[in-house]
Design a protein around this motif. Structure first.
Motif, PDB file in Angstrom:
ATOM      1  N   GLY A 273       0.814  -1.215   0.000  1.00  0.00           N
ATOM      2  CA  GLY A 273       0.000   0.000   0.000  1.00  0.00           C
ATOM      3  C   GLY A 273       0.841   1.256   0.000  1.00  0.00           C
ATOM      4  O   GLY A 273       1.216   1.754   1.062  1.00  0.00           O
ATOM      5  N   PRO A 274       1.174   1.801  -1.187  1.00  0.00           N
ATOM      6  CA  PRO A 274       1.893   3.075  -1.250  1.00  0.00           C
ATOM      7  C   PRO A 274       1.113   4.182  -0.546  1.00  0.00           C
ATOM      8  O   PRO A 274      -0.081   4.020  -0.260  1.00  0.00           O
ATOM      9  CB  PRO A 274       2.003   3.341  -2.759  1.00  0.00           C
ATOM     10  CG  PRO A 274       1.897   1.989  -3.389  1.00  0.00           C
ATOM     11  CD  PRO A 274       0.938   1.235  -2.518  1.00  0.00           C
ATOM     12  N   PRO A 275       1.745   5.323  -0.267  1.00  0.00           N
ATOM     13  CA  PRO A 275       1.073   6.394   0.490  1.00  0.00           C
ATOM     14  C   PRO A 275      -0.242   6.826  -0.153  1.00  0.00           C
ATOM     15  O   PRO A 275      -0.306   7.061  -1.364  1.00  0.00           O
ATOM     16  CB  PRO A 275       2.098   7.537   0.456  1.00  0.00           C
ATOM     17  CG  PRO A 275       3.410   6.859   0.294  1.00  0.00           C
ATOM     18  CD  PRO A 275       3.150   5.673  -0.577  1.00  0.00           C
ATOM     19  N   GLY A 276      -1.281   6.895   0.676  1.00  0.00           N
ATOM     20  CA  GLY A 276      -2.560   7.432   0.229  1.00  0.00           C
ATOM     21  C   GLY A 276      -3.402   6.524  -0.635  1.00  0.00           C
ATOM     22  O   GLY A 276      -4.378   6.983  -1.248  1.00  0.00           O
ATOM     23  N   THR A 277      -3.077   5.244  -0.714  1.00  0.00           N
ATOM     24  CA  THR A 277      -3.808   4.341  -1.607  1.00  0.00           C
ATOM     25  C   THR A 277      -4.945   3.587  -0.921  1.00  0.00           C
ATOM     26  O   THR A 277      -5.497   2.651  -1.482  1.00  0.00           O
ATOM     27  CB  THR A 277      -2.843   3.323  -2.254  1.00  0.00           C
ATOM     28  OG1 THR A 277      -2.106   2.643  -1.232  1.00  0.00           O
ATOM     29  CG2 THR A 277      -1.876   4.012  -3.203  1.00  0.00           C
ATOM     30  N   GLY A 278      -5.306   3.980   0.299  1.00  0.00           N
ATOM     31  CA  GLY A 278      -6.447   3.356   0.964  1.00  0.00           C
ATOM     32  C   GLY A 278      -6.145   1.980   1.526  1.00  0.00           C
ATOM     33  O   GLY A 278      -6.957   1.070   1.415  1.00  0.00           O
ATOM     34  N   LYS A 279      -4.980   1.863   2.166  1.00  0.00           N
ATOM     35  CA  LYS A 279      -4.566   0.573   2.722  1.00  0.00           C
ATOM     36  C   LYS A 279      -5.529   0.106   3.814  1.00  0.00           C
ATOM     37  O   LYS A 279      -5.945  -1.059   3.826  1.00  0.00           O
ATOM     38  CB  LYS A 279      -3.142   0.704   3.268  1.00  0.00           C
ATOM     39  CG  LYS A 279      -2.611  -0.515   3.990  1.00  0.00           C
ATOM     40  CD  LYS A 279      -1.145  -0.340   4.320  1.00  0.00           C
ATOM     41  CE  LYS A 279      -0.876   0.868   5.171  1.00  0.00           C
ATOM     42  NZ  LYS A 279      -1.423   0.717   6.553  1.00  0.00           N
ATOM     43  N   ASP A 485      -0.757  -5.473   9.753  1.00  0.00           N
ATOM     44  CA  ASP A 485      -0.623  -4.167   9.112  1.00  0.00           C
ATOM     45  C   ASP A 485       0.779  -3.627   9.374  1.00  0.00           C
ATOM     46  O   ASP A 485       1.420  -3.982  10.359  1.00  0.00           O
ATOM     47  CB  ASP A 485      -1.682  -3.212   9.665  1.00  0.00           C
ATOM     48  CG  ASP A 485      -1.761  -1.916   8.863  1.00  0.00           C
ATOM     49  OD1 ASP A 485      -1.339  -1.913   7.681  1.00  0.00           O
ATOM     50  OD2 ASP A 485      -2.236  -0.905   9.411  1.00  0.00           O
ATOM     51  N   GLU A 486       1.237  -2.750   8.484  1.00  0.00           N
ATOM     52  CA  GLU A 486       2.599  -2.208   8.565  1.00  0.00           C
ATOM     53  C   GLU A 486       3.612  -3.350   8.679  1.00  0.00           C
ATOM     54  O   GLU A 486       4.589  -3.271   9.430  1.00  0.00           O
ATOM     55  CB  GLU A 486       2.743  -1.246   9.758  1.00  0.00           C
ATOM     56  CG  GLU A 486       1.792  -0.062   9.745  1.00  0.00           C
ATOM     57  CD  GLU A 486       2.039   0.911   8.605  1.00  0.00           C
ATOM     58  OE1 GLU A 486       2.962   0.681   7.798  1.00  0.00           O
ATOM     59  OE2 GLU A 486       1.296   1.905   8.506  1.00  0.00           O
ATOM     60  N   ALA A 487       3.378  -4.414   7.923  1.00  0.00           N
ATOM     61  CA  ALA A 487       4.216  -5.614   8.019  1.00  0.00           C
ATOM     62  C   ALA A 487       5.652  -5.353   7.577  1.00  0.00           C
ATOM     63  O   ALA A 487       6.565  -6.071   7.987  1.00  0.00           O
ATOM     64  CB  ALA A 487       3.607  -6.734   7.178  1.00  0.00           C
ATOM     65  N   ALA A 488       5.865  -4.341   6.746  1.00  0.00           N
ATOM     66  CA  ALA A 488       7.218  -4.040   6.289  1.00  0.00           C
ATOM     67  C   ALA A 488       8.017  -3.288   7.344  1.00  0.00           C
ATOM     68  O   ALA A 488       9.204  -3.050   7.169  1.00  0.00           O
ATOM     69  CB  ALA A 488       7.169  -3.220   4.991  1.00  0.00           C
ATOM     70  N   GLN A 489       7.370  -2.935   8.462  1.00  0.00           N
ATOM     71  CA  GLN A 489       8.052  -2.226   9.550  1.00  0.00           C
ATOM     72  C   GLN A 489       8.438  -3.153  10.687  1.00  0.00           C
ATOM     73  O   GLN A 489       8.782  -2.696  11.766  1.00  0.00           O
ATOM     74  CB  GLN A 489       7.160  -1.113  10.097  1.00  0.00           C
ATOM     75  CG  GLN A 489       7.235   0.180   9.315  1.00  0.00           C
ATOM     76  CD  GLN A 489       6.566   1.312  10.075  1.00  0.00           C
ATOM     77  OE1 GLN A 489       5.374   1.527   9.981  1.00  0.00           O
ATOM     78  NE2 GLN A 489       7.357   2.054  10.822  1.00  0.00           N
ATOM     79  N   ASP A 511       4.337  -1.570   3.080  1.00  0.00           N
ATOM     80  CA  ASP A 511       5.032  -0.976   1.939  1.00  0.00           C
ATOM     81  C   ASP A 511       6.538  -0.986   2.197  1.00  0.00           C
ATOM     82  O   ASP A 511       7.036  -0.192   3.002  1.00  0.00           O
ATOM     83  CB  ASP A 511       4.552   0.457   1.713  1.00  0.00           C
ATOM     84  CG  ASP A 511       5.116   1.073   0.439  1.00  0.00           C
ATOM     85  OD1 ASP A 511       5.798   0.343  -0.327  1.00  0.00           O
ATOM     86  OD2 ASP A 511       4.877   2.263   0.201  1.00  0.00           O
ATOM     87  N   PRO A 512       7.268  -1.881   1.538  1.00  0.00           N
ATOM     88  CA  PRO A 512       8.717  -1.985   1.776  1.00  0.00           C
ATOM     89  C   PRO A 512       9.513  -0.747   1.380  1.00  0.00           C
ATOM     90  O   PRO A 512      10.689  -0.651   1.735  1.00  0.00           O
ATOM     91  CB  PRO A 512       9.128  -3.190   0.902  1.00  0.00           C
ATOM     92  CG  PRO A 512       7.875  -3.976   0.725  1.00  0.00           C
ATOM     93  CD  PRO A 512       6.781  -2.951   0.661  1.00  0.00           C
ATOM     94  N   VAL A 513       8.907   0.188   0.636  1.00  0.00           N
ATOM     95  CA  VAL A 513       9.643   1.406   0.285  1.00  0.00           C
ATOM     96  C   VAL A 513       9.222   2.582   1.160  1.00  0.00           C
ATOM     97  O   VAL A 513       9.442   3.738   0.819  1.00  0.00           O
ATOM     98  CB  VAL A 513       9.527   1.763  -1.214  1.00  0.00           C
ATOM     99  CG1 VAL A 513      10.261   0.755  -2.060  1.00  0.00           C
ATOM    100  CG2 VAL A 513       8.078   1.872  -1.649  1.00  0.00           C
ATOM    101  N   GLN A 514       8.579   2.273   2.304  1.00  0.00           N
ATOM    102  CA  GLN A 514       8.427   3.267   3.358  1.00  0.00           C
ATOM    103  C   GLN A 514       9.314   2.834   4.527  1.00  0.00           C
ATOM    104  O   GLN A 514      10.220   2.043   4.345  1.00  0.00           O
ATOM    105  CB  GLN A 514       6.948   3.424   3.736  1.00  0.00           C
ATOM    106  CG  GLN A 514       6.111   4.034   2.602  1.00  0.00           C
ATOM    107  CD  GLN A 514       4.720   4.414   3.037  1.00  0.00           C
ATOM    108  OE1 GLN A 514       4.533   5.216   3.946  1.00  0.00           O
ATOM    109  NE2 GLN A 514       3.719   3.842   2.367  1.00  0.00           N
TER     110      GLN A 514
END
Length: 821
Positions: A273-279, A485-489, A511-514
């Motif tokens: 879920g990139p920023p603002g995409t309604g994750k 949620d926020e699994a890439a963190q 989102d791995p690029v956040q």
């Protein structure tokens, strides 16, 4: 109680290894090695996939222990706690460990909790080169409160030190032998130093060592699904027509694809879920779908089969049978409200959170038990709040509030009503706490009440760490589905913690690029320990469902991150360009995207790894004053934020704003680190980059994930303040600077900064109204074209106010700490 038994057995067999390794360490040697930045050459780098459990453990276990060491050292650097005295009550040997009872004063004892790491010493250590004769680590098992004293039950390991983890060989130690003598002495008095809590990392260790028992172990090791998504479409779970129509009408194509992937019954479903995409909106759609979907085995010719019921008994016979099967119905057993879970009786706990079952007129035969996790309390509370505010949809497309519980520490006040502690108190208040026939007060078993609440809830919310707590061991029901949620963190061992509850399917949303996972050990980080399970799967080629329509940012803000980080795949939601146009866009220097090139000076406060740039603070203050004076609506922390990668720069901003605007300055502007702003958004964001040098590099500002988060926090305008020449040493920042030049929105600013915003200069940067009208018309035409294309593609969700819009800004935690060099 199978879940309780399995988890208890895992802890009992796995934890001793962890305890022996950590408790045998030499505290002062760890500090010395850290100061010397000694390299560990025996570590393996994290790989995309693994051959077997042994290969996996040889990589992750040593890295986890490097992280434990870093936590111990960091505690010494960050918080200098005072030495306390303790009297040894008893010391006994048990299974290679020594169990110590120690009396301490009440004030200190009440600050110590289970799994706290302590240092015991024969002498108080004041620094310098002189070390105590006897010292050793001890782990708090539990504490007993007794009037004005507290007795700590401690575990120590005095047989030797395991210096090489994989070898497991004990090396004798004089200090440990002397510590045993000190503990065995009559009326021994020792000094105690509180180090750090190991609860979280111990749960991660248990999860890591338990991977061999997971049913989808091979998927985790190989990062590959055995069966393909296309082949599994024939075995997808069925969603009723009314609910499917709701999902299709309120989710865009990429969100729907993510939901379809979940219904396909893949073991792991990855949603980016990139920023603002309604994750979060997608997670809500997933919850509606999986809670009310029907397995293929329970379908009949494409529709739900009707429940077969035996002849209904007369009410008198029902009461007789209920009495035989539930003898506690007339007593005070807290589990008397639990109903059967297979759904055959038509009872489902869907009436909110008063913990009373409600008859549901439905043919539903199956109801899954869902665990929703996030790495932090703030991220978790955002999802809980959305569920409370919007509810979910049942198979008839009716909105309802499912029975939910939020467990763990520090729930936000907005979700207090569904927190575990609150619900326990509510249930206790409604119970008759007397023993039948005696009139005496009964002492309710709070653990049993908590277990009953977990079993009754359709959805349980927990942080990753807390999902490994003993609270879960008393459940009767397993979790069928886990959503993270926020699994890439999260580091991979943290992600494994909630998977031990017998789940059949896992959704990793992030989102791995956040922002990446926070890893304290620089050594472990260099070997890839900060790589999330999500990122590892993605790098191994595992299919990822990416949300592609953003509803937050002005298209000029979206332009760069889409090209730089998402292969130019992000689209704008209908009318997002129109809805993010603001009055200050009338000036080129206040446009949607601006880069202010400042020749500032970076400095490093004494004894700190952080950086500050006073010139950027000075310019930002001038920029803020000009914006707020021309557009008073921006004189609010709900509208405007200042963010920076460095804590000390954030501290300097707060001091300068407080000096200029007084104690209420925090109501005028929201100042925080990038890490503290993850998941949040403002109308305007000012990004202070800090670094300004020649040839020295830009430190961790070069982390493109922080860069991505920093420039995507704004809805209408992002103002980047930094040294263009310094930042261009990095390829991603070079791309951003060149993008600003190409779009004619890079401004070179020199001192005095106030002259840049002089009346004459502002007049020259004012955009002609006719040009604005033409731009607005062009944006509207583009949006209408996109909407027409979406409808033609079968996606009727075209309203910018639809449920698929960007997640709302919910500030749950305030100040989040940022990483530093």
């Amino acid at each position: 109680m199978a879940v309780e038994k399995d988890n208890a057995e895992k802890s009992a067999t796995v934890l001793p290894r962890f305890q022996k390794i950590v408790l045998g360490w030499d505290y002062f040697r760890l500090l010395k090695e850290s100061a010397a930045k000694q390299k560990n050459t025996s570590l393996n780098k994290v790989k995309d996939s693994y051959l077997d459990v042994s290969d996996y453990m040889e990589t992750y276990e040593p890295l986890l222990f490097e992280e434990v060491k870093a936590h111990i050292v960091q505690a010494k650097d960050e918080e200098e706690t005072e030495w306390q005295k303790g009297g040894v009550v008893s010391c006994t040997e048990a299974s290679e460990f020594h169990m110590v009872s120690m009396g301490v004063n009440e004030e200190f004892g009440r600050t110590v909790s289970e799994n706290e790491l302590l240092l015991l010493s024969s002498e108080k250590f004041q620094g310098g080169n002189t070390l105590p004769n006897a010292y050793a680590f001890a782990l708090v098992e539990y504490r007993e409160n007794q009037y004005d004293r507290v007795t700590l039950k401690l575990r120590t390991f005095l047989a030797g030190e395991i210096k090489h983890i994989n070898a497991g060989k004990l090396e004798s130690s004089t200090r440990l032998r002397k510590m045993l003598s000190a503990l065995s002495a009559d009326k021994a008095i020792l000094w105690i130093l509180k180090i750090t809590s190991l609860s979280t990392i111990m749960r991660e260790f248990i999860a890591l060592r338990s991977i061999s028992s997971l049913p989808f172990r091979d998927v985790i090791l190989s990062a590959a699904e055995k069966s393909s998504y296309e082949r599994d479409k024939n075995h997808a779970w069925h969603v009723s027509k009314p609910l499917m129509e709701f999902l299709e009408n309120n989710h865009n194509p990429s969100q729907l694809e993510a939901i379809y992937a979940g219904l396909s019954r893949q073991t792991f479903v990855l949603i980016q879920g990139p920023p603002g995409t309604g994750k979060t909106q997608t997670i809500l759609g997933l919850l509606s779908a999986i809670l009310h979907a029907v397995p293929p085995s329970l379908r009949s010719k494409g529709s739900m089969s009707i429940l077969r019921r035996r002849t209904e008994l007369p009410m008198q016979d029902k009461y007789l049978n209920w009495g035989k099967s539930s003898p506690w119905l007339t007593s005070t057993n807290p589990r008397d409200l639990i109903m059967p879970v297979d759904g055959d009786d038509g009872f489902y706990p869907t009436s909110g959170n008063e913990l009373k079952p409600e008859v549901v007129k439905s043919n539903r035969k199956y109801r899954v038990h869902v665990l929703v996790c996030a790495p932090s309390n703030s991220a978790l509370d955002e999802i809980v709040l959305r569920v409370l505010n919007t509810g979910i949809r049942d198979e008839n497309d009716h909105v309802y509030n499912p029975k939910i519980v939020r467990i763990g520490l520090k729930p936000h006040h907005s979700v207090q009503a569904v927190s575990m502690d609150y619900l326990v108190e509510q249930k206790l208040g409604s119970m008759d706490c007397t023993t039948a026939g005696t009139g005496k007060a009964a002492l309710p078993d709070r653990d049993r009440i908590r277990a009953s609440i977990l079993d009754e809830s359709a959805i349980v919310f927990s942080t990753l760490s807390f999902s490994g707590s003993s609270l879960f061991r008393r459940m009767n029901r397993i979790f069928d589905v886990v959503i993270i949620d926020e699994a890439a963190q999260a580091v991979e061992p943290a992600t494994l913690v909630p998977l031990a509850h017998g789940c059949k399917q896992v959704y990793l949303v992030g989102d791995p690029v956040q922002l990446p996972a926070t890893v304290i050990s620089q050594t472990a980080q260099k070997f890839g320990y900060d790589m999330s399970l999500f990122k590892r799967f993605q790098m191994a080629g595992y299919p990822v469902q990416m949300l592609k329509t953003q509803y937050r940012m002005h298209p000029e803000i979206r332009n760069f991150p889409s090209k730089e980080f998402y292969s130019d795949s992000l689209d704008d939601g209908p009318y997002v360009g129109v809805h993010t146009v603001r009055p200050w866009h009338d000036y080129r220097c206040f446009g949607p995207f601006c880069f202010f090139d400042i020749d500032g000076v970076e400095t490093q406060p004494s004894g700190s790894g952080s950086w500050v740039n006073l010139d950027e603070v000075e310019f930002t203050l001038v920029l803020y004053v000009k914006l707020a004076s021309m557009f008073p609506d921006l004189k609010s922390s709900s509208q405007l934020a200042i963010i920076s990668p460095y804590r000390h720069q954030v501290k300097l901003f707060r001091e300068q704003f407080r000096e200029k605007f007084g104690v209420n300055s925090d109501q005028m502007v929201d100042v925080n680190t990038i890490d503290g702003f993850q998941g949040r958004e403002k109308d305007v964001a000012i990004f202070s980059c800090v670094r300004a040098n020649t040839g020295k590099g830009i430190g961790f500002v070069s982390d493109f994930r922080r860069m991505n988060v920093g420039i995507t926090r704004a809805r209408s305008s992002i103002f980047v303040v930094g040294s263009a020449s310094t930042l261009m040493q990095d390829k991603h920042w070079s791309s951003l600077v060149n993008s600003a030049k190409d779009r004619n929105c890079l401004f070179k600013v020199a001192k005095p900064y106030t002259t840049f915003f002089s009346e004459s200069n502002m007049k020259s940067m004012e955009i002609v109204k006719e040009d604005i009208s033409a731009m607005m018309e062009e944006v509207e035409n583009l949006q209408e074209t996109m909407l027409s294309n979406a409808v033609a593609d079968g996606n009727p969700a075209g309203d910018a106010d639809q449920a698929g819009q960007a997640d709302d800004d919910v500030d749950m935690d305030g100040d989040g700490g940022g990483e530093e060099d």
